[in-house]
Design a protein around this motif. Sequence first.
Motif, mmCIF file in Angstrom:
data_model
loop_
_atom_site.group_PDB
_atom_site.id
_atom_site.type_symbol
_atom_site.label_atom_id
_atom_site.label_comp_id
_atom_site.label_asym_id
_atom_site.label_seq_id
_atom_site.Cartn_x
_atom_site.Cartn_y
_atom_site.Cartn_z
ATOM 1 N N GLY A 46 0.817 -1.210 0.000
ATOM 2 C CA GLY A 46 0.000 0.000 0.000
ATOM 3 C C GLY A 46 0.852 1.263 0.000
ATOM 4 O O GLY A 46 0.601 2.195 -0.767
ATOM 5 N N ILE A 77 0.850 4.134 -2.836
ATOM 6 C CA ILE A 77 0.546 5.536 -2.536
ATOM 7 C C ILE A 77 1.622 6.429 -3.145
ATOM 8 O O ILE A 77 1.323 7.408 -3.844
ATOM 9 C CB ILE A 77 0.483 5.780 -1.010
ATOM 10 C CG1 ILE A 77 -0.725 5.085 -0.409
ATOM 11 C CG2 ILE A 77 0.433 7.273 -0.708
ATOM 12 C CD1 ILE A 77 -0.777 5.146 1.106
ATOM 13 N N ILE A 103 -4.176 -5.073 -4.339
ATOM 14 C CA ILE A 103 -4.280 -4.351 -3.069
ATOM 15 C C ILE A 103 -5.729 -4.331 -2.573
ATOM 16 O O ILE A 103 -5.981 -4.459 -1.384
ATOM 17 C CB ILE A 103 -3.702 -2.921 -3.193
ATOM 18 C CG1 ILE A 103 -3.672 -2.221 -1.844
ATOM 19 C CG2 ILE A 103 -4.480 -2.067 -4.165
ATOM 20 C CD1 ILE A 103 -2.544 -2.584 -0.977
ATOM 21 N N VAL A 143 -6.865 -5.687 0.992
ATOM 22 C CA VAL A 143 -7.549 -4.838 1.969
ATOM 23 C C VAL A 143 -8.814 -5.534 2.461
ATOM 24 O O VAL A 143 -9.077 -5.603 3.664
ATOM 25 C CB VAL A 143 -7.882 -3.464 1.375
ATOM 26 C CG1 VAL A 143 -8.774 -2.675 2.323
ATOM 27 C CG2 VAL A 143 -6.615 -2.681 1.080
ATOM 28 N N PHE A 171 -6.377 7.944 -3.653
ATOM 29 C CA PHE A 171 -5.712 7.674 -2.376
ATOM 30 C C PHE A 171 -6.664 7.183 -1.295
ATOM 31 O O PHE A 171 -6.238 6.698 -0.264
ATOM 32 C CB PHE A 171 -5.021 8.940 -1.847
ATOM 33 C CG PHE A 171 -3.967 9.454 -2.759
ATOM 34 C CD1 PHE A 171 -2.785 8.749 -2.919
ATOM 35 C CD2 PHE A 171 -4.147 10.618 -3.466
ATOM 36 C CE1 PHE A 171 -1.806 9.208 -3.766
ATOM 37 C CE2 PHE A 171 -3.170 11.084 -4.311
ATOM 38 C CZ PHE A 171 -1.996 10.383 -4.470
ATOM 39 N N TYR A 217 -6.270 3.819 0.248
ATOM 40 C CA TYR A 217 -5.040 3.633 1.019
ATOM 41 C C TYR A 217 -5.163 4.307 2.377
ATOM 42 O O TYR A 217 -4.765 3.750 3.401
ATOM 43 C CB TYR A 217 -3.842 4.193 0.268
ATOM 44 C CG TYR A 217 -3.701 3.648 -1.114
ATOM 45 C CD1 TYR A 217 -3.676 2.277 -1.320
ATOM 46 C CD2 TYR A 217 -3.631 4.487 -2.215
ATOM 47 C CE1 TYR A 217 -3.560 1.761 -2.588
ATOM 48 C CE2 TYR A 217 -3.516 3.986 -3.491
ATOM 49 C CZ TYR A 217 -3.483 2.619 -3.674
ATOM 50 O OH TYR A 217 -3.381 2.118 -4.924
ATOM 51 N N MET A 248 -7.276 2.284 4.494
ATOM 52 C CA MET A 248 -6.554 1.112 4.938
ATOM 53 C C MET A 248 -5.638 1.441 6.119
ATOM 54 O O MET A 248 -5.629 0.749 7.135
ATOM 55 C CB MET A 248 -5.733 0.590 3.770
ATOM 56 C CG MET A 248 -4.791 -0.510 4.089
ATOM 57 S SD MET A 248 -3.709 -0.751 2.676
ATOM 58 C CE MET A 248 -2.260 0.119 3.227
ATOM 59 N N VAL A 249 -4.895 2.544 5.964
ATOM 60 C CA VAL A 249 -3.940 2.924 7.013
ATOM 61 C C VAL A 249 -4.679 3.234 8.310
ATOM 62 O O VAL A 249 -4.325 2.742 9.387
ATOM 63 C CB VAL A 249 -3.095 4.132 6.557
ATOM 64 C CG1 VAL A 249 -2.321 4.705 7.732
ATOM 65 C CG2 VAL A 249 -2.133 3.720 5.455
#
Lengths: 333, 285, 251
Positions: free
Chosen positions: A128, A132, B221, B225, B262, B265, B268-269
């Motif tokens: 990820g 990014i 991805i 996820v 984005f 992501y 996800m973070v």
Amino acid sequence: MTTLHDRVRSSLYGARRWHPVEFIFWALALASFWLFPRHLLLMNEIAILALFALSLDLILGYAGIVSLGHAAFLGLGAYAAGLLAKHGIGDPLIGLLFAMIVSAVAGLLASPLVVKGNDLTRLMVTLGVALILHEVANSWASLTGGADGLQGITITPVLGLFQFDLFGKTAYLYSLSVVFVLFLVARRLVHSPFGLSLRAIRDNVLRASASGVPPSRRLAAIYTIAAAYAGAAGALMAQTTQFVSLDVLDFHRSADVMLVLIIGGPGYLYGGMIGAVVFKFLQDTIAAFTPQYWMFWIGLFLVLFVLKGRSLVHGGIASLLKHFPGLRMRKTP
Amino acid sequence: MLTILFDGIAYGMVLFVLACGLSVTMGLMNFVNLAHGAFAMLGGYIAVLLMQKAGAPFLLTLPAAFMGGAIVGLVLERLLYRPMYGKTHLDQVMFTIGIVFMAVAGADYLMGSSQQIIRLPSWLQGRFEIAGIGIGRYRLFVLCVCGLLAFSLQWGFTKTRFGSRLRASVDDARVARGLGIPVNRLFALTFAIGSGLAGLGGALGIELMGLDPSFPLKFMIYFLVVVTVGGTSTITGPFFAAMLLGVADVAGKYYVPEIGAFIIYVLMVVLLIARPEGLFARARS
Amino acid sequence: MSIVLEARDLVKQFGGITATDHVNFTLEKGARHALIGPNGAGKTTFVNLLTGVLQPTAGSVVLNGEDISHLSREARVKRGMARTFQINQLFASMTPLEMIALVTSERLGYGTRPFNALDHDPLVLDGTADIIARFRLDDIMDAPIASLPYGKQRQVEIASTFAAHPNVLLLDEPAAGVPEAERRELLDIVAALPPDVSVVLIEHDMDIVFRFATRITVLVNGRVLAEGDPATIARDPRVKEAYLGEEASHA
């Protein structure tokens, strides 16, 4: 008691002693400059790939952190060095240092996500983070040049003396020197108490913490250091080619470097170096007759390697290393 | 606004069908299969080929895509995947990336690198409005098909003998073996169903996600996820994770197109910081 | 006698199951304190709570007068509490020498030094050599741990645990899985631990318990059923009952 004391010392020293084969290895790397004067550009690429793989070895081979996105730090270092040179500071060593710092900071910021999870979360987080950065570099075209790449990089001579040339003479010697110095640092590091504690965490995290090792902090530290190493590889790439393309952040870079390390074998520092030579040789050979389907062959190679080839290749390397006690090959995590 | 929500849910539904097989196989055999997207791509290309070359109706291509994914999954599981179960995660990752690379290059060689387009039957084209909400006919269709699938999967997982054996094996494969459950056969079958569902998802998704040789890499991805956030021990976990991802992705790309890419992501973070063990993971002792 | 380790009203619940049920426990300095009880009594859970492998639902753990309930595992080691595990937990890629040197350098706080060499530091060398001599590991110190017989591995684990210089040592079934032939040597090692180290011993084997223990706590269903010196425990009818497999009193 004195004899036991001495035995303990000589045994601990034996694990980090320089073996003659290592001297031969580095002598050969230097001699290649004169031996293969027409392949210096390729050799420069090998040296950079070797450094990138060394960086992965620090986290994967020594600390057991799997990463699907190590290219994030390679790319960050490349853009950092490239941008610095583009905006007037063309000194390669300053650029190198700057790239390493930028990548290290990114590594430190990403480390809390990486040290916490299991293999699966790590794979996802590393992938990820790389995606990014790829997306950022792609969208922020005013800074990075987007898909066209970063152009207009001018690098001044190394130490003000050695101008980069078209044949890769300066490039190879510069890259090789940087790789060698960083290798020395890494070698010292993995044989230190810190390095030993990383192996402890990799082998058995429960026992490591029961031995007084704080796993999260140590893993964050090595992840940061490895990021700096990858950033250095990126800087070398940007400086010696005077160009940065979006490709440095691509997924295939992360996959390639894993393959490079796995070919050579993780956990004894030379795996990435040997793997880089083999990988570039393969790439060159295959590209000679079927350039566009390189990806297929690399895929086939990966599959066969994991299914059958590993024991073959590593059996060979391990039986060689058996004669050299200082260079024990470690088990893969 | 509700239109976007609707589109997002439809998108999430496809993601769920694509990824649910992966979450079960990862949970069951602790096997990291990054090549899951390759089965989805296979399903997609089967649908495209059947429609373009054989003139098959769209509805018929869906079971074909499922069968194609399932059969190839079954064969690969037996021939290639099984020796991988005992290996390290690193080996599994390398191995399945190898498969992805081969699939990507192979698809490029056989089908060309361009985006594939299919002609949907006319009754699935266009949209209509209910109470101000624009509803795409195709998305509604996808929603119904996938919703139905999700329900039957949940039923199969929780109410049937197959499901209870599967859950027992997910919890502890060794104990399950000891109880006489044929874990290997069970897994082969689950793998086939999972791959089949991926194939079906790939066919359903052509219209929503596109289809070209880079599909397995592009969506890797997303699958990860869904699996990590949803956890690997239930059907509902990945389902809600996929919904969340679908809605966030569609809404993000619509409202803030500059940074829309984005959104997933960031999501996800944030989720991983908040719940490192997965949003819907069961507490384990 | 002073108290070195104390558990106050310790509770651990897993879902609906209470694995540790309001356990109070004190360990006196220099004691050989055995923790016994039938399978599933919660002995290992209790040790995991003491050492920080698990977090308690309620209650606290006090080590040398300091509340350590919320400290990490490694911080508890630094404060003098070390343990072995029921199943060997070792570093498969290391030699006994490396493992002991690692624990020694961590005890000295060298783990954060990336450029030191282990063989240059006299404190690491002394500490490591001392442990190797004390546990008589000199003939196997350079062999890969993974290649050693189980009994030897067990010795290496105890030795490396001891290298942290604990004042409280928790041994979780040290003799479990060790073949009869290697057992004696192992028990001699346990018997030879210095008297100022306080030891908690989890054990099934009653011969071992009554040979070593100066005090015994009996756990049943997560609760303390009885506590006392060995003679008292041996006479206690409730303990016999619990071990005979009859339904222990749920009082």
